[in-house]
Motif scaffolding. Structure first.
Motif: not given
Length: 148
Positions: A124-138, A143-148
């Motif tokens: 899978v491709v993982v998307k990791w976001e940190l977003k604030d109350e104003n929808d600003v993406i800090h 990054f791709p991962i393979t689950i085994v």
């Protein structure tokens, strides 16, 4: 001349070792200055993750705008379909700091990525976001991962 070459090699090796903790990722719209992103046991994706386990995610960043709240949004994309992944509340993951975020202050965010037994063995491709109350993406990383 030989001494200079050896010294140059030592400097390169030390710099490489210092950077060896970071995980390579694709930025997907971070507004903060990102100092480091790391996923435990992974420097070069695809990251191999084992079921069941937890993996440490560490992000060091300096915001360019203030924020009162910080939300963690994690999405796994499988064959073009997005699936939400459980993520922690963002402010509580700041090490030795609290919200509100201050412009120009360096923060370290530490969380874990759960990989549950019931997850299928899949890439899978993982998307990791940190977003604030104003929808600003800090912070935003892909990054791709393979689950085994």
């Amino acid at each position: 001349m030989e001494r200079r070459t050896l010294l140059g090699m030592v400097v390169v090796v030390v710099a490489w070792l210092g950077a060896a903790q970071a995980t390579l990722y694709q930025d997907c719209g971070s507004t903060a200055e990102i100092h480091e992103f790391s996923l435990s046991y992974c420097e070069v994706p695809p990251c191999i993750v084992h079921r069941p386990s937890n993996y440490d995610v560490n992000i060091t960043f300096t915001p360019t705008s203030g924020a009162s709240e910080l939300e963690t949004i994690i999405i796994a994309t499988i064959s073009g379909v997005d699936f939400p992944w459980p993520g922690p509340e963002g402010c509580s993951q700041l090490e030795n700091d609290v919200c509100p975020l201050q412009v120009g202050h360096k923060y370290k965010y530490s969380a874990f990525m759960p990989v549950l037994e019931e997850y299928p063995a899949i890439s899978v491709v993982v998307k990791w976001e940190l977003k604030d109350e104003n929808d600003v993406i800090h912070f935003c990383a892909l990054f791709p991962i393979t689950i085994v």
